[in-house]
Design a protein around this motif. Structure first.
Motif, PDB file in Angstrom:
ATOM      1  N   ARG A  89       3.365  16.103  -8.565  1.00  0.00           N
ATOM      2  CA  ARG A  89       3.099  17.021  -9.656  1.00  0.00           C
ATOM      3  C   ARG A  89       4.025  16.738 -10.705  1.00  0.00           C
ATOM      4  N   TRP A  90       5.062  16.328 -10.358  1.00  0.00           N
ATOM      5  CA  TRP A  90       6.373  15.923 -11.295  1.00  0.00           C
ATOM      6  C   TRP A  90       5.921  14.771 -12.113  1.00  0.00           C
ATOM      7  N   CYS A  91       5.375  13.690 -11.537  1.00  0.00           N
ATOM      8  CA  CYS A  91       4.720  12.417 -12.442  1.00  0.00           C
ATOM      9  C   CYS A  91       3.553  12.827 -13.108  1.00  0.00           C
ATOM     10  N   LEU A  92       2.872  13.854 -12.821  1.00  0.00           N
ATOM     11  CA  LEU A  92       1.542  14.220 -13.381  1.00  0.00           C
ATOM     12  C   LEU A  92       1.881  14.888 -14.640  1.00  0.00           C
ATOM     13  N   ASN A  93       2.870  15.679 -14.579  1.00  0.00           N
ATOM     14  CA  ASN A  93       3.311  16.669 -15.688  1.00  0.00           C
ATOM     15  C   ASN A  93       4.105  15.620 -16.837  1.00  0.00           C
ATOM     16  N   GLU A  94       4.947  14.684 -16.234  1.00  0.00           N
ATOM     17  CA  GLU A  94       5.485  13.855 -17.034  1.00  0.00           C
ATOM     18  C   GLU A  94       4.428  12.754 -17.928  1.00  0.00           C
ATOM     19  N   LEU A  95       3.363  12.386 -17.059  1.00  0.00           N
ATOM     20  CA  LEU A  95       2.206  11.535 -17.757  1.00  0.00           C
ATOM     21  C   LEU A  95       1.614  12.759 -18.830  1.00  0.00           C
ATOM     22  N   VAL A  96       1.350  13.673 -18.616  1.00  0.00           N
ATOM     23  CA  VAL A  96       0.585  14.682 -19.573  1.00  0.00           C
ATOM     24  C   VAL A  96       1.709  14.997 -20.960  1.00  0.00           C
ATOM     25  N   LYS A  97       2.791  14.794 -20.930  1.00  0.00           N
ATOM     26  CA  LYS A  97       3.835  14.779 -21.994  1.00  0.00           C
ATOM     27  C   LYS A  97       3.604  13.500 -22.414  1.00  0.00           C
ATOM     28  N   ILE A  98       3.752  12.342 -21.919  1.00  0.00           N
ATOM     29  CA  ILE A  98       3.772  11.185 -22.587  1.00  0.00           C
ATOM     30  C   ILE A  98       2.482  10.759 -23.275  1.00  0.00           C
ATOM     31  N   MET A  99       1.502  11.447 -22.777  1.00  0.00           N
ATOM     32  CA  MET A  99       0.177  11.042 -23.617  1.00  0.00           C
ATOM     33  C   MET A  99      -0.049  12.151 -24.988  1.00  0.00           C
ATOM     34  N   GLU A 100       0.649  13.305 -24.818  1.00  0.00           N
ATOM     35  CA  GLU A 100       0.878  14.196 -25.794  1.00  0.00           C
ATOM     36  C   GLU A 100       1.480  13.613 -26.896  1.00  0.00           C
ATOM     37  N   CYS A 101       2.762  13.056 -26.659  1.00  0.00           N
ATOM     38  CA  CYS A 101       3.562  12.293 -27.627  1.00  0.00           C
ATOM     39  C   CYS A 101       2.927  11.314 -28.121  1.00  0.00           C
ATOM     40  N   TYR A 102       2.200  10.120 -27.218  1.00  0.00           N
ATOM     41  CA  TYR A 102       1.341   8.938 -27.583  1.00  0.00           C
ATOM     42  C   TYR A 102       0.285   9.594 -28.783  1.00  0.00           C
ATOM     43  N   LYS A 103      -0.522  10.361 -28.629  1.00  0.00           N
ATOM     44  CA  LYS A 103      -1.336  10.989 -29.681  1.00  0.00           C
ATOM     45  C   LYS A 103      -0.758  11.648 -30.742  1.00  0.00           C
ATOM     46  N   ASP A 104       0.314  12.197 -30.697  1.00  0.00           N
ATOM     47  CA  ASP A 104       0.956  12.932 -31.974  1.00  0.00           C
ATOM     48  C   ASP A 104       1.841  12.045 -32.756  1.00  0.00           C
ATOM     49  N   GLU A 105       2.090  10.813 -32.240  1.00  0.00           N
ATOM     50  CA  GLU A 105       3.204   9.864 -32.807  1.00  0.00           C
ATOM     51  C   GLU A 105       2.486   8.477 -32.954  1.00  0.00           C
ATOM     52  N   ASN A 106       2.079   8.159 -34.058  1.00  0.00           N
ATOM     53  CA  ASN A 106       1.599   6.790 -34.205  1.00  0.00           C
ATOM     54  C   ASN A 106       2.236   5.640 -33.694  1.00  0.00           C
ATOM     55  N   GLU A 107       3.638   5.704 -33.920  1.00  0.00           N
ATOM     56  CA  GLU A 107       4.501   4.453 -33.573  1.00  0.00           C
ATOM     57  C   GLU A 107       4.780   4.294 -32.100  1.00  0.00           C
ATOM     58  N   LYS A 108       4.434   5.414 -31.419  1.00  0.00           N
ATOM     59  CA  LYS A 108       4.627   5.390 -29.859  1.00  0.00           C
ATOM     60  C   LYS A 108       3.828   4.384 -29.095  1.00  0.00           C
ATOM     61  N   THR A 109       4.186   3.741 -28.201  1.00  0.00           N
ATOM     62  CA  THR A 109       3.323   2.796 -27.178  1.00  0.00           C
ATOM     63  C   THR A 109       3.402   3.288 -25.737  1.00  0.00           C
ATOM     64  N   GLN A 148      -6.331  24.669 -14.707  1.00  0.00           N
ATOM     65  CA  GLN A 148      -6.509  24.045 -16.111  1.00  0.00           C
ATOM     66  C   GLN A 148      -5.397  22.785 -16.105  1.00  0.00           C
ATOM     67  N   LYS A 149      -4.251  23.112 -15.309  1.00  0.00           N
ATOM     68  CA  LYS A 149      -3.447  22.058 -15.365  1.00  0.00           C
ATOM     69  C   LYS A 149      -3.839  21.029 -14.716  1.00  0.00           C
ATOM     70  N   VAL A 150      -4.655  21.018 -13.250  1.00  0.00           N
ATOM     71  CA  VAL A 150      -5.300  20.060 -12.679  1.00  0.00           C
ATOM     72  C   VAL A 150      -6.247  19.095 -13.611  1.00  0.00           C
ATOM     73  N   LYS A 151      -6.783  19.914 -14.557  1.00  0.00           N
ATOM     74  CA  LYS A 151      -7.758  19.272 -15.629  1.00  0.00           C
ATOM     75  C   LYS A 151      -7.188  18.427 -16.421  1.00  0.00           C
ATOM     76  N   ARG A 152      -5.808  18.882 -17.123  1.00  0.00           N
ATOM     77  CA  ARG A 152      -4.736  18.137 -17.996  1.00  0.00           C
ATOM     78  C   ARG A 152      -4.369  16.702 -17.291  1.00  0.00           C
ATOM     79  N   TRP A 153      -4.127  17.093 -15.749  1.00  0.00           N
ATOM     80  CA  TRP A 153      -3.831  15.807 -15.223  1.00  0.00           C
ATOM     81  C   TRP A 153      -4.719  14.734 -15.220  1.00  0.00           C
ATOM     82  N   ARG A 154      -6.019  15.327 -14.885  1.00  0.00           N
ATOM     83  CA  ARG A 154      -6.970  14.185 -14.672  1.00  0.00           C
ATOM     84  C   ARG A 154      -7.419  13.670 -15.999  1.00  0.00           C
ATOM     85  N   THR A 155      -7.362  14.332 -17.173  1.00  0.00           N
ATOM     86  CA  THR A 155      -7.429  13.887 -18.350  1.00  0.00           C
ATOM     87  C   THR A 155      -6.534  12.711 -18.756  1.00  0.00           C
ATOM     88  N   ALA A 156      -5.113  13.196 -18.486  1.00  0.00           N
ATOM     89  CA  ALA A 156      -3.913  12.242 -19.007  1.00  0.00           C
ATOM     90  C   ALA A 156      -4.346  10.871 -18.167  1.00  0.00           C
TER      91      ALA A 156
END
Length: 337
Positions: A89-109, A148-156
């Protein structure tokens, strides 16, 4: 020799936006002592500042504020997907945050790396990922917020797996490391000179120097940038270095050489340390230094910038002979003389 005698003006100043070059996300128990540790070392050897939480305890859901801050402050996120990644769950939450930042910041890869797992298993949560999510959904079956959290994990997972990445199940592992490191290095090199876009006339100078370097030819070349003080020789050399260094096995930029007061051997030690990636004082005198360079570097393809030299000794003892360096190496020297 390539010469430069035109001045240019800048309307902008460069201030670093990112604290880290790379954030490395991985399932600790799967890869921390194997693939991820080698990948981290490869990035480090290339001079890429990488955040790796090697003391991570992946129990529970909570991610520390330090990790959240590191994700946001890293230009590139490398996500290593392994068979058991989705059990954490730690990795999945980490991934959700990574993908949020990716969508919010154009220069992040974000670059996904599929280690011993099929990309489709990540994208569609099948096989081992299906087993992991069956357990997550069983745990949260009576918890609306948890589902809802599980759904966010799947989307990420789906979004990350759709990005261009590396499927390293095939091929030689060391070659896969190098491909990933080179991609990251290339990305960082291209963005590191974005601060020059407002520098008037810089592109003409860069193209002139690049044409003299003739990178397509596998020999060793020494190119000089000459001109009076203040016209931007160092700026051009730095831009070339930042843009091209990823194409070489190792690179070294020695600044303000004429201001050195510690002896020629100190410059030789800097050169050897940077190119051999070993922090050490190799020599105590310039003759030994010359011999050491000639012995240790002839099989390495390197990029070296000798900035602001003002004496023949600087070339004689740092880059006198093309045979000192491996095929494809390039030496750039800037000077007023």
């Amino acid at each position: 020799m390539a010469s430069s005698s035109s001045s240019f003006a800048s309307n902008s100043q460069y201030s670093p936006r990112w604290k880290y070059d790379v954030f490395l996300s991985f399932r600790g128990e799967d890869t921390c002592k194997t693939f991820t540790s080698h990948l981290y070392q490869g990035l480090k050897n290339k001079g890429i500042l990488t955040f790796q939480d090697d003391k991570r305890l992946e129990h529970g859901d909570s991610i520390s504020e330090e990790l959240l801050k590191a994700i946001k402050e890293s230009q590139v996120a490398l996500v290593v997907f392994s068979k058991n990644y989705a059990t954490s769950r730690w990795c999945l939450n980490e991934l959700v945050k990574i993908m949020e930042c990716y969508k919010d910041e154009n220069e992040k890869t974000v670059i996904p790396v599929f280690y011993d797992v099929d990309p489709s298993h990540v994208r569609y949560q099948s096989e081992s990922y299906a087993e992991a999510f069956a357990k997550h959904e069983l745990q949260f079956k009576d918890d609306v917020e948890g589902m809802q959290k599980v759904k966010r994990w799947r989307t990420a997972l789906c979004e990350a797996a759709d990005l261009k990445g590396h499927d390293i199940r095939q091929g030689v592992e060391s070659e896969n490391f190098q491909l990933i490191v080179n991609q990251v290095s290339s990305k960082l090199c291209k963005t590191s000179v974005s601060y020059l876009r407002d520098v008037v006339g810089i592109n003409i100078h860069l193209e002139e120097v690049k044409s003299q370097l003739k990178l397509e030819i596998n020999d060793v070349r020494i190119v000089g940038i000459w001109g009076m003080g203040g016209i931007g020789k160092t700026t051009i050399a730095r831009a070339i270095f930042d843009t091209l260094s990823y194409q070489f096995e190792a690179a070294c930029f020695i600044e303000d050489i004429k201001e050195n007061r510690c002896g020629m051997h100190s410059l030789q030690n800097i050169l050897l340390s940077e190119l051999l990636r070993e922090k050490d004082n190799y020599v105590n005198n310039k003759e030994d230094g010359k011999h050491m360079i000639a012995c240790r570097l002839p099989f390495k393809k390197v990029l070296v910038v000798l900035d602001d030299i003002d004496h023949r000794d600087h070339l004689d003892y740092l880059a006198r002979n093309p045979s000192w360096f491996g095929d494809g190496s390039r030496i750039i020297a800037t000077t007023r003389d």
